[in-house]
Design a protein around this motif. Sequence first.
Motif, PDB file in Angstrom:
ATOM      1  N   LEU A 162       0.821  -1.206   0.000  1.00  0.00           N
ATOM      2  CA  LEU A 162       0.000   0.000   0.000  1.00  0.00           C
ATOM      3  C   LEU A 162       0.858   1.260   0.000  1.00  0.00           C
ATOM      4  CD1 LEU A 162      -2.802  -1.051   2.519  1.00  0.00           C
ATOM      5  CD2 LEU A 162      -2.925  -1.026   0.008  1.00  0.00           C
ATOM      6  N   VAL A 163       1.906   1.261   0.816  1.00  0.00           N
ATOM      7  CA  VAL A 163       2.798   2.416   0.870  1.00  0.00           C
ATOM      8  C   VAL A 163       3.534   2.561  -0.458  1.00  0.00           C
ATOM      9  CG1 VAL A 163       4.870   3.375   1.971  1.00  0.00           C
ATOM     10  CG2 VAL A 163       3.052   2.395   3.384  1.00  0.00           C
ATOM     11  N   ALA A 164       4.035   1.454  -0.991  1.00  0.00           N
ATOM     12  CA  ALA A 164       4.776   1.505  -2.259  1.00  0.00           C
ATOM     13  C   ALA A 164       3.896   2.013  -3.399  1.00  0.00           C
ATOM     14  CB  ALA A 164       5.346   0.131  -2.601  1.00  0.00           C
ATOM     15  N   MET A 165       2.614   1.670  -3.360  1.00  0.00           N
ATOM     16  CA  MET A 165       1.701   2.134  -4.415  1.00  0.00           C
ATOM     17  C   MET A 165       1.237   3.566  -4.189  1.00  0.00           C
ATOM     18  SD  MET A 165      -0.634  -1.161  -5.408  1.00  0.00           S
ATOM     19  CE  MET A 165      -1.071  -1.648  -3.738  1.00  0.00           C
ATOM     20  N   GLY A 166       1.559   4.119  -3.022  1.00  0.00           N
ATOM     21  CA  GLY A 166       1.236   5.514  -2.762  1.00  0.00           C
ATOM     22  C   GLY A 166      -0.186   5.787  -2.330  1.00  0.00           C
ATOM     23  N   PHE A 167      -0.859   4.791  -1.736  1.00  0.00           N
ATOM     24  CA  PHE A 167      -2.211   5.052  -1.247  1.00  0.00           C
ATOM     25  C   PHE A 167      -2.153   6.105  -0.149  1.00  0.00           C
ATOM     26  CE2 PHE A 167      -3.483   1.033  -3.231  1.00  0.00           C
ATOM     27  CZ  PHE A 167      -4.703   1.414  -3.761  1.00  0.00           C
ATOM     28  N   PRO A 168      -2.911   7.181  -0.286  1.00  0.00           N
ATOM     29  CA  PRO A 168      -2.894   8.235   0.730  1.00  0.00           C
ATOM     30  C   PRO A 168      -3.488   7.722   2.044  1.00  0.00           C
ATOM     31  CG  PRO A 168      -4.585   8.685  -0.919  1.00  0.00           C
ATOM     32  CD  PRO A 168      -3.833   7.476  -1.383  1.00  0.00           C
ATOM     33  N   PRO A 169      -3.066   8.324   3.143  1.00  0.00           N
ATOM     34  CA  PRO A 169      -3.486   7.842   4.463  1.00  0.00           C
ATOM     35  C   PRO A 169      -4.994   7.817   4.681  1.00  0.00           C
ATOM     36  CG  PRO A 169      -2.009   9.737   4.643  1.00  0.00           C
ATOM     37  CD  PRO A 169      -2.184   9.451   3.200  1.00  0.00           C
ATOM     38  N   GLN A 170      -5.730   8.699   4.037  1.00  0.00           N
ATOM     39  CA  GLN A 170      -7.178   8.739   4.242  1.00  0.00           C
ATOM     40  C   GLN A 170      -7.922   7.768   3.321  1.00  0.00           C
ATOM     41  OE1 GLN A 170      -5.244  11.061   3.020  1.00  0.00           O
ATOM     42  NE2 GLN A 170      -6.093  11.792   1.095  1.00  0.00           N
ATOM     43  N   HIS A 171      -7.225   7.081   2.456  1.00  0.00           N
ATOM     44  CA  HIS A 171      -7.893   6.169   1.515  1.00  0.00           C
ATOM     45  C   HIS A 171      -8.558   5.015   2.276  1.00  0.00           C
ATOM     46  CE1 HIS A 171      -8.598   3.447  -1.817  1.00  0.00           C
ATOM     47  NE2 HIS A 171      -8.413   4.487  -2.621  1.00  0.00           N
ATOM     48  N   ARG A 172      -9.671   4.562   1.755  1.00  0.00           N
ATOM     49  CA  ARG A 172     -10.452   3.506   2.425  1.00  0.00           C
ATOM     50  C   ARG A 172      -9.700   2.180   2.541  1.00  0.00           C
ATOM     51  NH1 ARG A 172     -13.155   0.163  -1.475  1.00  0.00           N
ATOM     52  NH2 ARG A 172     -12.846   1.001  -3.561  1.00  0.00           N
ATOM     53  N   VAL A 173      -8.653   1.939   1.741  1.00  0.00           N
ATOM     54  CA  VAL A 173      -7.937   0.657   1.854  1.00  0.00           C
ATOM     55  C   VAL A 173      -7.270   0.484   3.206  1.00  0.00           C
ATOM     56  CG1 VAL A 173      -7.514   0.407  -0.636  1.00  0.00           C
ATOM     57  CG2 VAL A 173      -5.753   1.446   0.818  1.00  0.00           C
ATOM     58  N   TRP A 174      -7.024   1.580   3.916  1.00  0.00           N
ATOM     59  CA  TRP A 174      -6.391   1.496   5.232  1.00  0.00           C
ATOM     60  C   TRP A 174      -7.389   1.139   6.333  1.00  0.00           C
ATOM     61  CZ3 TRP A 174      -1.313   1.291   5.396  1.00  0.00           C
ATOM     62  CH2 TRP A 174      -0.578   1.875   4.363  1.00  0.00           C
ATOM     63  N   GLU A 175      -8.686   1.300   6.075  1.00  0.00           N
ATOM     64  CA  GLU A 175      -9.696   1.136   7.119  1.00  0.00           C
ATOM     65  C   GLU A 175      -9.762  -0.265   7.703  1.00  0.00           C
ATOM     66  OE1 GLU A 175     -13.417   2.577   5.598  1.00  0.00           O
ATOM     67  OE2 GLU A 175     -12.574   4.547   5.160  1.00  0.00           O
ATOM     68  N   GLY A 176      -9.457  -1.267   6.924  1.00  0.00           N
ATOM     69  CA  GLY A 176      -9.557  -2.635   7.422  1.00  0.00           C
ATOM     70  C   GLY A 176      -8.369  -3.104   8.232  1.00  0.00           C
ATOM     71  N   LEU A 177      -7.352  -2.269   8.345  1.00  0.00           N
ATOM     72  CA  LEU A 177      -6.157  -2.653   9.091  1.00  0.00           C
ATOM     73  C   LEU A 177      -6.305  -2.274  10.558  1.00  0.00           C
ATOM     74  CD1 LEU A 177      -3.451  -1.536   6.533  1.00  0.00           C
ATOM     75  CD2 LEU A 177      -4.317  -3.841   6.925  1.00  0.00           C
ATOM     76  N   TYR A 178      -5.632  -3.016  11.420  1.00  0.00           N
ATOM     77  CA  TYR A 178      -5.691  -2.694  12.838  1.00  0.00           C
ATOM     78  C   TYR A 178      -5.050  -1.321  13.066  1.00  0.00           C
ATOM     79  CZ  TYR A 178      -0.997  -4.813  12.749  1.00  0.00           C
ATOM     80  OH  TYR A 178       0.297  -5.148  12.454  1.00  0.00           O
ATOM     81  N   PRO A 179      -5.371  -0.637  14.165  1.00  0.00           N
ATOM     82  CA  PRO A 179      -4.963   0.760  14.369  1.00  0.00           C
ATOM     83  C   PRO A 179      -3.468   1.020  14.187  1.00  0.00           C
ATOM     84  CG  PRO A 179      -6.574   0.148  16.010  1.00  0.00           C
ATOM     85  CD  PRO A 179      -6.237  -1.121  15.246  1.00  0.00           C
ATOM     86  N   ALA A 183      -1.711   3.569  11.314  1.00  0.00           N
ATOM     87  CA  ALA A 183      -0.736   4.624  11.592  1.00  0.00           C
ATOM     88  C   ALA A 183       0.373   4.595  10.534  1.00  0.00           C
ATOM     89  CB  ALA A 183      -0.133   4.445  12.985  1.00  0.00           C
ATOM     90  N   LYS A 184       0.737   3.431  10.050  1.00  0.00           N
ATOM     91  CA  LYS A 184       1.757   3.321   9.007  1.00  0.00           C
ATOM     92  C   LYS A 184       1.297   4.046   7.760  1.00  0.00           C
ATOM     93  CE  LYS A 184       3.654  -1.216  10.246  1.00  0.00           C
ATOM     94  NZ  LYS A 184       3.498  -0.999  11.623  1.00  0.00           N
ATOM     95  N   GLY A 185       0.026   3.911   7.439  1.00  0.00           N
ATOM     96  CA  GLY A 185      -0.513   4.582   6.274  1.00  0.00           C
ATOM     97  C   GLY A 185      -0.433   6.093   6.402  1.00  0.00           C
ATOM     98  N   ARG A 186      -0.629   6.585   7.611  1.00  0.00           N
ATOM     99  CA  ARG A 186      -0.549   8.032   7.832  1.00  0.00           C
ATOM    100  C   ARG A 186       0.866   8.532   7.577  1.00  0.00           C
ATOM    101  NH1 ARG A 186      -4.457   6.669  11.419  1.00  0.00           N
ATOM    102  NH2 ARG A 186      -3.177   6.319  13.234  1.00  0.00           N
ATOM    103  N   LEU A 187       1.848   7.661   7.782  1.00  0.00           N
ATOM    104  CA  LEU A 187       3.233   8.063   7.568  1.00  0.00           C
ATOM    105  C   LEU A 187       3.652   7.938   6.121  1.00  0.00           C
ATOM    106  CD1 LEU A 187       4.812   6.410  10.699  1.00  0.00           C
ATOM    107  CD2 LEU A 187       4.462   8.838  10.304  1.00  0.00           C
ATOM    108  N   ALA A 188       2.817   7.362   5.304  1.00  0.00           N
ATOM    109  CA  ALA A 188       3.199   7.111   3.913  1.00  0.00           C
ATOM    110  C   ALA A 188       3.385   8.408   3.138  1.00  0.00           C
ATOM    111  CB  ALA A 188       2.154   6.235   3.226  1.00  0.00           C
ATOM    112  N   HIS A 189       2.693   9.446   3.483  1.00  0.00           N
ATOM    113  CA  HIS A 189       2.813  10.694   2.729  1.00  0.00           C
ATOM    114  C   HIS A 189       2.870  11.880   3.645  1.00  0.00           C
ATOM    115  CE1 HIS A 189       1.794   7.941  -0.319  1.00  0.00           C
ATOM    116  NE2 HIS A 189       1.723   8.851  -1.267  1.00  0.00           N
TER     117      HIS A 189
END
Length: 189
Positions: A162-179, A183-189
């Motif tokens: 997800l990070v390598a593909m550049g999904f932004p932290p607010q994207h719905r793909v992050w919602e199914g991950l544990y908290p 947080a990793k997604g929030r650090l992606a960008h």
Amino acid sequence: MVRMSAEERRESVIRAAMSEFARGGYYGTSTEAIAKRVGVSQPYLFRLFPGKKAIFLAAAERCLEDTVRAFEAASEGLHGEEALHSMADAYTRVIAEEPERLLMQMQMYVAVAAAEQAGDHELGEAVRAGWMRLWETVHLPLGADIDETTDFLAYGMLINCLVAMGFPPQHRVWEGLYPSARAKGRLAH
């Protein structure tokens, strides 16, 4: 000017190779680019390493070993959920502060697949051995629970993608991950 020892120069080649391979992959990176980044000639580069594959293997092994050390330090004295969250937080910092390490990991997997397809098993054997060190490093702190270890590493691989593909932290793909993973997604960008 102080001259570098061969070992110091070798270390600088490994760091440069990680950066170059992270961006261009095994097949898209020239030894010339690595030598230029380090500030040495290609002939000198080949005095330190016998060839491009050896440079890539050293960079791949360093990438995996750095991740193993990060997990070891994060989980020291911890077990179970405390270890899981500490290792997840440590990895979050690694991919936020050293995005090239994440990209190098992704390039390792691609290079292994291509090499295996071509009948070259050396890269795969080395990367699989490193992966198993990684697996063992997280396995014990997670209570030697195979399911917990698998879940932790599976989430890590998903996060890598997800990070390598550049999904932004607010994207719905992050919602199914544990908290902690979100947080990793929030650090992606």
